[in-house]
Design an enzyme around this catalytic site. Structure first.
Site, short mmCIF file in Angstrom:
data_model
loop_
_atom_site.label_atom_id
_atom_site.label_comp_id
_atom_site.label_asym_id
_atom_site.label_seq_id
_atom_site.Cartn_x
_atom_site.Cartn_y
_atom_site.Cartn_z
N ARG A 1 0.81 -1.22 0.00
CA ARG A 1 0.00 0.00 0.00
C ARG A 1 0.85 1.27 0.00
O ARG A 1 1.48 1.61 1.01
CB ARG A 1 -0.93 -0.02 1.22
CG ARG A 1 -2.02 -1.09 1.05
CD ARG A 1 -2.84 -1.23 2.29
NE ARG A 1 -2.04 -1.67 3.43
CZ ARG A 1 -2.52 -1.84 4.64
NH1 ARG A 1 -3.78 -1.59 4.90
NH2 ARG A 1 -1.74 -2.26 5.62
N VAL B 1 5.58 -8.91 -2.18
CA VAL B 1 6.71 -9.85 -2.05
C VAL B 1 6.48 -11.15 -2.82
O VAL B 1 7.42 -11.92 -3.03
CB VAL B 1 7.03 -10.21 -0.57
CG1 VAL B 1 7.68 -9.05 0.14
CG2 VAL B 1 5.81 -10.72 0.16
N TYR C 1 -2.40 -21.73 7.94
CA TYR C 1 -1.62 -20.62 8.51
C TYR C 1 -0.49 -21.19 9.37
O TYR C 1 0.69 -20.84 9.21
CB TYR C 1 -2.52 -19.68 9.33
CG TYR C 1 -1.69 -18.64 10.05
CD1 TYR C 1 -1.00 -17.68 9.31
CD2 TYR C 1 -1.56 -18.65 11.44
CE1 TYR C 1 -0.19 -16.75 9.95
CE2 TYR C 1 -0.75 -17.72 12.07
CZ TYR C 1 -0.08 -16.76 11.33
OH TYR C 1 0.73 -15.86 11.95
C1 8X3 Z 1 -0.29 -15.10 15.42
C2 8X3 Z 1 -0.56 -16.00 16.56
O1 8X3 Z 1 -2.30 -17.48 17.72
O2 8X3 Z 1 -3.13 -15.83 16.14
O3 8X3 Z 1 0.61 -15.62 14.53
O4 8X3 Z 1 -2.01 -17.80 15.36
S1 8X3 Z 1 -2.06 -16.81 16.41
#
Ligand code: 8X3
Length: 257
Positions: A36, A57, A149
């Site tokens: 941004r 990136v 994630y």
């Molecule tokens: C951030 C920590 O617990 O939200 O990376 O995955 S958590």
């Protein structure tokens, strides 16, 4: 100062923004990368020590080109802070969007690789440099909805250890910082699709880690003596700890038709 020029990715908000600001205020030359442009303009207006670059990136070619086009005073990168990353969603794996999974892999994994692959050889060549990667407690400790994630952050963690191993024999340092619950960043807004109520519920009654806590840790790392490498730092707020293992009782094994 052991190092002079620092490249920070994801510099428009949260950890990246706090780090760029703190390092610039402490005399470092900071190349601030983010997508941004407006946010970067704001940041770079704070200090002549900040050189803003609007870039994604995940664009490997753009990252390569950037390094050869940096202005005087910012050319000689010593430190990479691979901070750009995101989480999308908290659904269980069986309910997730494949697009969200791919976006997380693109930024959290490929983004780190694009930047590292472009710059690492020059650090090794001059025998000076520091790579600081932002992992997460989610890379070490599974939780419901953490699926991809957490897996991308496990990649960052193991990649950091392997990098450390590969550069042994040089003066290059590598550290992975793994924060737990953090507030005052855009992380949870992005993850929870801008749902303010869910974000407020998540943080209410907590005193979470702040972007400044991460920035201070990074400054401390940079100031450590040349012979000290901190391999990993896991940080949680005092109000957070391990959850233990969960057992489901009276589990139903009958196959559903
Ligand atoms: C951030 C920590 O617990 O939200 O990376 O995955 S958590």
């Amino acid at each position: 100062m052991n190092y002079k020029t620092v490249l920070v990715t994801g510099a428009s908000a949260g950890f990246g923004l706090a780090t760029a600001r703190l390092l610039a205020n402490n005399g470092y030359k900071v190349i601030a990368l983010a997508r941004r442009e407006d946010k970067l303009k704001e940041l770079s207006s704070l200090s002549d020590n900040i050189y803003p670059v609007a870039m994604d990136v995940t664009d490997a070619k753009a990252v390569e080109t950037l390094v050869s086009s940096l202005p005087d005073g910012f050319k000689d990168i010593d430190v990479i802070v691979n901070n750009a990353g995101l989480a999308l969603g908290v659904e269980k794996a069986q309910e997730c969007s494949l697009e969200n999974w791919k976006t997380m892999v693109d930024t959290n994994v490929l983004g780190v690789l694009n930047v590292t692959h472009t710059i690492l050889p020059s650090l090794v060549k001059k025998n000076k440099g520091f790579i600081i990667n932002l992992g997460s407690t989610a890379g070490s400790w599974p939780y419901v909805g953490g699926n991809v994630y957490g897996a991308t952050k496990a990649f960052v963690e193991q990649f950091s250890r392997n990098l450390r191993t590969d550069v042994q024999g040089s003066a290059i340092k590598v550290t992975v910082i793994k924060p737990g619950l953090c507030s005052d960043t855009e992380f949870s807004y992005v993850r929870l699709n801008g749902d303010e109520k869910k974000v407020n519920d998540l943080y209410s009654g907590t005193k979470s880690i702040l972007p400044e806590d991460i920035a201070n840790t990074i400054l401390w790392l940079l100031n450590n003596p040349a012979h000290v490498n901190v391999n990993e730092i896991e940080m949680m707020p005092v109000c957070q700890a391990y959850g233990g293992l969960k057992v489901v009782k009276d589990l139903d094994f009958t196959e559903k038709k």
